[in-house]
Design a protein around this motif. Structure first.
Motif, PDB file in Angstrom:
ATOM      1  N   PRO A 215       0.828  -1.214   0.000  1.00 52.99           N
ATOM      2  CA  PRO A 215       0.000   0.000   0.000  1.00 52.99           C
ATOM      3  C   PRO A 215       0.863   1.265   0.000  1.00 52.99           C
ATOM      4  O   PRO A 215       1.893   1.338   0.667  1.00 52.99           O
ATOM      5  N   GLY A 216       0.432   2.247  -0.766  1.00 53.94           N
ATOM      6  CA  GLY A 216       1.157   3.515  -0.858  1.00 53.94           C
ATOM      7  C   GLY A 216       2.185   3.575  -1.966  1.00 53.94           C
ATOM      8  O   GLY A 216       2.743   4.653  -2.241  1.00 53.94           O
ATOM      9  N   THR A 217       2.455   2.458  -2.620  1.00 54.34           N
ATOM     10  CA  THR A 217       3.440   2.448  -3.707  1.00 54.34           C
ATOM     11  C   THR A 217       2.965   3.319  -4.866  1.00 54.34           C
ATOM     12  O   THR A 217       1.801   3.259  -5.275  1.00 54.34           O
ATOM     13  N   ARG A 218       3.877   4.111  -5.403  1.00 53.10           N
ATOM     14  CA  ARG A 218       3.605   4.936  -6.584  1.00 53.10           C
ATOM     15  C   ARG A 218       4.320   4.313  -7.769  1.00 53.10           C
ATOM     16  O   ARG A 218       5.526   4.069  -7.709  1.00 53.10           O
ATOM     17  N   ILE A 219       3.571   4.033  -8.835  1.00 45.49           N
ATOM     18  CA  ILE A 219       4.119   3.390 -10.027  1.00 45.49           C
ATOM     19  C   ILE A 219       4.044   4.356 -11.197  1.00 45.49           C
ATOM     20  O   ILE A 219       3.007   5.003 -11.424  1.00 45.49           O
ATOM     21  N   THR A 220       5.141   4.452 -11.963  1.00 48.00           N
ATOM     22  CA  THR A 220       5.200   5.345 -13.119  1.00 48.00           C
ATOM     23  C   THR A 220       5.674   4.567 -14.335  1.00 48.00           C
ATOM     24  O   THR A 220       6.624   3.779 -14.246  1.00 48.00           O
ATOM     25  N   LEU A 221       5.013   4.788 -15.463  1.00 45.32           N
ATOM     26  CA  LEU A 221       5.431   4.192 -16.729  1.00 45.32           C
ATOM     27  C   LEU A 221       5.792   5.293 -17.707  1.00 45.32           C
ATOM     28  O   LEU A 221       5.022   6.222 -17.926  1.00 45.32           O
ATOM     29  N   ASP A 222       6.990   5.186 -18.305  1.00 45.74           N
ATOM     30  CA  ASP A 222       7.395   6.010 -19.433  1.00 45.74           C
ATOM     31  C   ASP A 222       7.600   5.060 -20.614  1.00 45.74           C
ATOM     32  O   ASP A 222       8.588   4.322 -20.660  1.00 45.74           O
ATOM     33  N   ALA A 223       6.660   5.076 -21.538  1.00 47.80           N
ATOM     34  CA  ALA A 223       6.729   4.208 -22.707  1.00 47.80           C
ATOM     35  C   ALA A 223       7.331   4.995 -23.864  1.00 47.80           C
ATOM     36  O   ALA A 223       6.641   5.719 -24.577  1.00 47.80           O
ATOM     37  N   GLU A 224       8.651   4.868 -24.039  1.00 50.08           N
ATOM     38  CA  GLU A 224       9.376   5.636 -25.049  1.00 50.08           C
ATOM     39  C   GLU A 224       9.312   4.898 -26.387  1.00 50.08           C
ATOM     40  O   GLU A 224      10.298   4.376 -26.895  1.00 50.08           O
ATOM     41  N   LEU A 225       8.127   4.890 -26.960  1.00 47.67           N
ATOM     42  CA  LEU A 225       7.854   4.052 -28.123  1.00 47.67           C
ATOM     43  C   LEU A 225       7.953   4.774 -29.460  1.00 47.67           C
ATOM     44  O   LEU A 225       7.947   4.115 -30.512  1.00 47.67           O
TER      45      LEU A 225
END
Length: 405
Positions: A215-225
């Protein structure tokens, strides 16, 4: 007629400077034009001009040229002689490509690939002060691939929600696509991509940790496509994507179809324990077992038997509908089935409960909460692509589904 000796002579025409640019190599000497030497160009304490600069012109070659260059590969800039000091490759209407100079100083290679349908301008300087430039334009993509991201941006989700990407077109070069997907977490959670076949039949890749999120985890995605080629049937990606979400409280819904009970546990504490009725045993109306993830809270919806391939016709407006699979399994209010709550499984595959209990559960659960379903007479385990069934695959096997090994 005026005698020729009386006609004044025409002043000599100034010589024209002709610039010739080679197809692969351009040589440019950086100079300044003026009517006389600038003060900074004069010898200190004298009137004569300073000695001319000894900087040799930088001469570069670029692997991509012309107005129809191939996209999908890195840009390489090579210096004919000397060492490179800096290289910039800027894209019209886009960000500059970053890159690295080789150890011998002769070559610069971009970190990312050239995107389709883009004009790039290359500028280079060497360690002697010389400069050179070039430009090229890549061919437009004949076919474009796009994607759909889940969960939504800036949302708060349950502890079982994977990061999921569904592609519009087939992805043949899965390794190239996966390399462009950069995931970061606020607490360095280890995770892995895994390729699955979505229930729609399209290619999909999910990123999940070994165990439920903290709980509390922050997830970030950078899809450099942008510029990545997914393969002949898929085409190029022509943009980058980004999203981020946060994990909420630890909530697990436990559904015991043998006992006909549903319990909501928050941070290990039971906050609900209610009677339910699951899918009728012995046929296609049985429920799925395993871990399903709450996909959406859909409220009041129309449920029809033909949409899930059942022969017995039903057509009902159903309240407090909580979707668990793409194939049509929900948890919801089922007051017409009240005689079986806590006693027997007698539904068309969903987990039904009273109006009051369904309303209470609906208020408290969030998208991404796991429903852990057990029962002896079920029709199988929730598949990876039928909703978010990745938790039914062991961690070792899930990691093998990565295209990067």
């Amino acid at each position: 007629m005026i005698p020729s000796f009386l006609i004044p002579a025409r002043p000599p025409r100034p010589a024209r400077l002709v610039l010739v640019a080679g197809a692969a190599v351009l040589g440019v000497t950086l100079t300044a034009c003026s009517g006389g030497a600038a003060a900074s160009d004069r010898k200190a304490g004298g009137d004569g001009p300073a000695a001319p600069s000894k900087a040799a012109p930088a001469r570069i070659s670029v692997n991509l040229q012309g107005t129809s260059a191939a996209a999908g590969g890195p840009v390489t800039v090579t210096l004919a002689a000397g060492k490179l000091r800096e290289v910039t490759v800027s894209a019209d209407g886009g960000e500059a490509l970053t890159g690295r100079i080789s150890g011998d100083g002769r070559t610069w290679t971009s970190d990312r690939v050239a995107a389709p349908g883009t004009t790039y301008r290359v500028r280079a300087r060497d360690t002697s002060g010389g400069g050179d430039s070039a430009s090229f334009t890549t061919r437009a993509a004949a076919k474009v691939n796009k994607l759909t991201l889940a969960p939504g941006k800036n949302t708060t989700v349950g502890i079982a929600q994977p990061l999921s990407i569904v592609f519009d077109n087939p992805v043949k070069d899965k390794a190239a696509v996966e390399k462009a997907l950069k995931v970061s977490t606020s607490n360095d959670t280890e995770g892995s991509w895994g390729w699955v076949r979505d229930h729609s039949g399209r290619d999909r890749v999910d990123w999940r940790p070994e165990k439920y999120w903290k709980p509390g985890t922050r997830i970030t995605l950078d899809a450099e496509l942008n510029g990545v080629d997914s393969g002949p049937a898929g085409g190029f990606f022509v943009r980058d994507y980004a999203t981020g979400f946060t994990v909420g409280a630890s909530q697990v819904v436990e559904v015991d179809l043998d006992r006909h009970r549903l319990a909501l546990r928050r941070d290990g504490r039971t906050v609900m324990d209610v009677p339910v009725s699951g899918g009728t045993p012995g046929g296609d109306k049985r429920s799925w077992r395993g871990t399903a993830v709450l996909m959406s809270k859909e409220g009041t919806i129309n449920m029809r038997s033909e949409t899930v391939g059942l022969g017995d016709a039903y057509d009902k407006m159903v309240d407090y509908s909580m979707r668990l699979t793409w194939s049509g399994m929900y948890a919801h209010a089922a007051p017409w089935n009240a005689a079986y709550f806590g006693r027997a499984n007698h539904s068309s595959g969903c987990v039904g409960m009273s109006d009051a209990d369904a309303a209470a559960l609906y208020r408290q659960v969030r998208v991404g909460d796991p429903f852990e379903i057990t029962g002896a007479d079920t029709k199988g385990t929730v598949a990876e692509g039928n909703g978010y069934g990745a938790w039914n695959v062991s961690w070792a096997d899930w990691r093998k589904r990565s295209a990067l090994g």
